[in-house]
Design an enzyme around this catalytic site. Structure first.
Site, mmCIF file in Angstrom:
data_model
loop_
_atom_site.group_PDB
_atom_site.id
_atom_site.type_symbol
_atom_site.label_atom_id
_atom_site.label_comp_id
_atom_site.label_asym_id
_atom_site.label_seq_id
_atom_site.Cartn_x
_atom_site.Cartn_y
_atom_site.Cartn_z
ATOM 1 N N ASP A 225 0.824 -1.203 0.000
ATOM 2 C CA ASP A 225 0.000 0.000 0.000
ATOM 3 C C ASP A 225 0.861 1.257 0.000
ATOM 4 O O ASP A 225 1.797 1.387 0.802
ATOM 5 C CB ASP A 225 -0.892 -0.014 1.250
ATOM 6 C CG ASP A 225 -1.721 1.235 1.366
ATOM 7 O OD1 ASP A 225 -2.620 1.401 0.533
ATOM 8 O OD2 ASP A 225 -1.454 2.052 2.272
ATOM 9 N N GLU B 198 1.113 -0.997 -5.130
ATOM 10 C CA GLU B 198 0.002 -0.065 -5.281
ATOM 11 C C GLU B 198 0.631 1.304 -5.522
ATOM 12 O O GLU B 198 0.949 2.040 -4.595
ATOM 13 C CB GLU B 198 -0.875 -0.021 -4.036
ATOM 14 C CG GLU B 198 -2.155 0.765 -4.267
ATOM 15 C CD GLU B 198 -2.237 2.100 -3.542
ATOM 16 O OE1 GLU B 198 -3.069 2.920 -3.946
ATOM 17 O OE2 GLU B 198 -1.468 2.354 -2.590
HETATM 18 C C1 GLC Z 1 -3.703 3.604 -0.510
HETATM 19 C C2 GLC Z 1 -5.074 3.025 -0.258
HETATM 20 C C3 GLC Z 1 -5.994 4.106 0.223
HETATM 21 C C4 GLC Z 1 -5.443 4.718 1.477
HETATM 22 C C5 GLC Z 1 -3.978 5.148 1.294
HETATM 23 C C6 GLC Z 1 -3.320 5.417 2.598
HETATM 24 O O1 GLC Z 1 -3.691 4.520 -1.525
HETATM 25 O O2 GLC Z 1 -5.563 2.422 -1.409
HETATM 26 O O3 GLC Z 1 -7.291 3.621 0.441
HETATM 27 O O4 GLC Z 1 -6.212 5.832 1.832
HETATM 28 O O5 GLC Z 1 -3.206 4.165 0.670
HETATM 29 O O6 GLC Z 1 -3.060 4.219 3.271
#
Ligand code: GLC
Length: 642
Positions: free
Chosen positions: A284, A326
């Site tokens: 993430d 991500e």
């Molecule tokens: C990523 C997640 C998102 C979250 C962010 C902070 O982008 O997909 O939902 O708010 O990280 O953890």
């Protein structure tokens, strides 16, 4: 520089002692893996920490890997072997992903086990359960503010439930995917608690500043992620008596990956969760983990080097495990997350194809494929061993990542087109029946991201309500799914989209949710719609049946193996996107009419692409052509020619 540990070292490094009680075969397997992955580990660490620090970090990580390896179950060792023999498992066209919040999909972890049948009906082989480790109380950003990495959220179950669920999923042929929230922890996490208590070891886990001098200098180049509810990237904390770096919310404290202790902590977390049966870690917000003054502190080279190191540790201890980046970043910066140059194929195994997602929505709004064709063709080829994760929607908002250069190349203005997309999907543009919600309007750069379920964005919600245009909206949704499923990559369906479920009208009612309209598109799975999923006379049944057909057809097509690169075909009609994939078994031609009108694919182009003799895998019929050789494409038609 002192030599990093040598697997053949006779001075008995710690890992040898750890493995001493294992069988000869097990010990040899570890040694062979160490020989294979040690260079990747060492190179990654050298690039991040340099040759002074690296020699002391390597043995720590190898020792962690050995401990986890020794504790790994026989069933998971077998899984490791299977995936070592089938390293392309994520690229197989039979792979189908599904992502959901545990409680919204199935109540709790035991409930997930009861819904495996539902997932198998769709063909799911990859289940991403949204963050389920214990978060902070109150608003936790959907679980992305982890307060304890060693326990599961109490209302969802226990670690034992997680392990049992993983086993049940594995037996059903489904891999388990969890988030590894690498950029930050909750302010309530033990590391943060100890830092606030003044423990210098843990203060070094965070990025702290006595005054605003450095934060101000950093902020000159930092974009704001949540400008509305968390402006700026630093938060003053009285107990710390310092400013702490908080890229996201004030209670999500960025950790300092420049400190190797932090890497070792996260390696330990990965290895423990891998031993409970987690197959894929979604890294993430990985882009943000390394900060550099004068830059936007995203996607710095050290990010990729540390990912490479983490992956090498996992490959040594538990090679069944893969990493997914991500990184919702500009297309030009995306490839680095899968590895470029000498790191090609050594960083993450999977990465979100954000650009494809944005371009699908852009094509549908503008009924024009030219921008998409441009943007998708300039994206450099990914490493053959890495895989795109393709998706139409996820739990987050959509940011209109349209590059100005791409827009200019097709005669558009980037800012105006982005504004058009926000207006269109907010339902503010004439002719739009979309029902998206504006998320995080940033008046400084005009950015207006959009929340909304696929059905609400595409007009299916409005059509169902007005009992008019349902078939057309369902056809548009089928086309959108076909683009994602037939692109080549691992398609992931966001929970509810398989039923054409709309925005949750009560999204703001739950505690901690009211300020964050991303909850609108994170509804509880609608059981009534689910009951209708095989009834093609209903919208839910139509959407589900279409999706199952696309996914089943995909599974039969080796041309959609993730190693094959997708090329964008020439644009003859601005409403028709053609994709081309060359596989050893033959060519795949995808033809997509993104408009609500009949369009034509010219006969000479069919000849040019040698597609005349191909069969549409979706209908099972040979290509139908008119007397002059052209192909009529009904509104939102899709052909998968093989
Ligand atoms: C990523 C997640 C998102 C979250 C962010 C902070 O982008 O997909 O939902 O708010 O990280 O953890």
């Amino acid at each position: 520089m002192p030599a990093p540990p040598d697997p053949e070292d006779s001075t008995t490094p710690a890992w040898r002692a750890t493995l001493a009680g294992l069988s000869e075969d097990r010990r040899v397997a570890f040694e062979v893996r160490l020989e294979r992955w040690l260079p990747d580990l060492r190179d990654g660490l050298l690039a991040a920490y340099g040759d002074q620090v690296t020699p002391s970090v390597v043995p720590r990580l190898v020792a962690l890997a050995a401990t986890a390896y020794a504790a790994r179950s026989d069933a998971l060792h077998r899984r490791d072997l299977e995936r070592t023999l089938r390293p392309d498992w994520l690229q197989d066209p039979s792979m189908v992903g599904y992502a959901a919040y545990t409680e919204r999909f199935a109540g709790d972890l035991p409930g997930v086990r009861d819904r495996i049948g539902y997932l198998r009906e769709l063909g799911v082989t990859y289940l991403h359960l949204m963050p389920l480790l214990t978060p902070r109380e109150g608003d936790s950003d959907g679980g992305y503010a982890v307060a304890d990495h060693t326990t599961v959220r109490a209302d969802l179950g226990t670690m034992a439930d997680l392990a049992e669920t993983a086993t049940a999923l594995h037996e059903a042929g489904i891999s388990l995917v969890l988030d590894l929230v690498v950029n930050h922890v909750a302010r309530e996490h033990p590391w943060a608690v100890k830092a606030r208590a003044g423990d210098p070891r843990y203060r070094d886990y965070f990025l702290l500043f006595a005054d605003r001098t450095e934060p101000d200098r950093f902020e000159e180049a930092l974009p704001e992620v949540f400008p509305e509810f968390a402006p700026g990237s630093f938060t003053w904390d009285d107990e710390l008596d310092a400013w702490v770096w908080t890229t996201f919310n004030a209670w999500q404290w960025d950790v300092s990956w420049a400190n190797p202790d932090v890497l070792c902590e996260f390696a330990g977390i990965v290895l423990d969760l891998a031993n409970t049966g987690v197959d894929v870690f979604r890294l993430d917000a990985i882009a943000f983990i390394w900060k550099r003054l004068g830059t936007d502190s995203q996607g710095q080279p050290e990010v990729h080097a540390l990912t490479q190191a983490l992956r090498a540790v996992a490959r040594i201890a538990c090679p069944a495990v893969a990493l997914k980046a991500e990184a919702i970043v500009a297309p030009s910066r995306l490839l680095a997350y899968l590895g470029e140059g000498s790191s090609s194929g050594k960083v993450s195994d999977l990465a979100y194809h954000n650009s494809l997602m944005v371009q699908v929505w852009s094509m549908l709004a503008s009924r024009d494929v030219r921008l998409a064709a441009q943007a998708l063709s300039v994206l450099p080829a990914k490493p053959a061993s890495a895989t795109w994760l393709t998706y139409l929607r996820c739990h987050d908002d959509i940011g209109w990542a349209v590059m100005d250069d791409d827009a200019t190349a097709v005669g558009l203005s980037g800012p105006l087109h982005r504004r058009f997309l926000s207006d269109w999907y907010a339902g503010d543009f004439p002719g739009s029946s979309a029902r998206g919600l504006v998320f995080q309007h940033n008046p400084v750069d005009g950015d207006r991201r959009i929340s909304g379920a696929a059905a609400s964005l595409i007009g299916l919600e409005a059509a169902e309500e007005h009992r008019s245009g349902v078939l057309e909206a369902a056809a548009a949704l089928r086309l959108a799914h076909a683009l994602v499923i037939g692109f080549g990559g691992l398609p992931v369906i966001w929970s509810g989209d398989e039923l054409g479920q709309a925005n949750d009208p009560h999204w703001a009612d739950e505690p901690g949710h009211d300020g964050d309209n991303r909850w609108a598109h994170r509804p509880r799975l609608d059981r009534d719609r689910a009951e209708l999923r095989t009834d093609g006379s209903t919208a839910a049944g139509r959407v589900h049946t279409d999706l199952v057909h696309l996914l089943r057809t995909r599974a039969t097509l080796p041309q959609l193996h993730g190693s094959v690169e997708t090329r964008i075909g020439p644009v003859d009609d601005p409403g028709v996107l053609v994709t081309l994939r060359e596989h050893a078994v033959g060519r795949f031609v995808g033809v997509h009419n993104v408009t609500s009108e009949t369009r034509w694919w010219p006969g000479w182009r069919v000849e040019d692409l040698d597609a005349g003799g191909l069969v549409d895998a979706l209908s099972g019929r040979p290509l139908e052509r008119t007397h002059d050789g052209a192909v009529a494409l009904a509104p939102y038609a899709v052909l998968w020619l093989v």
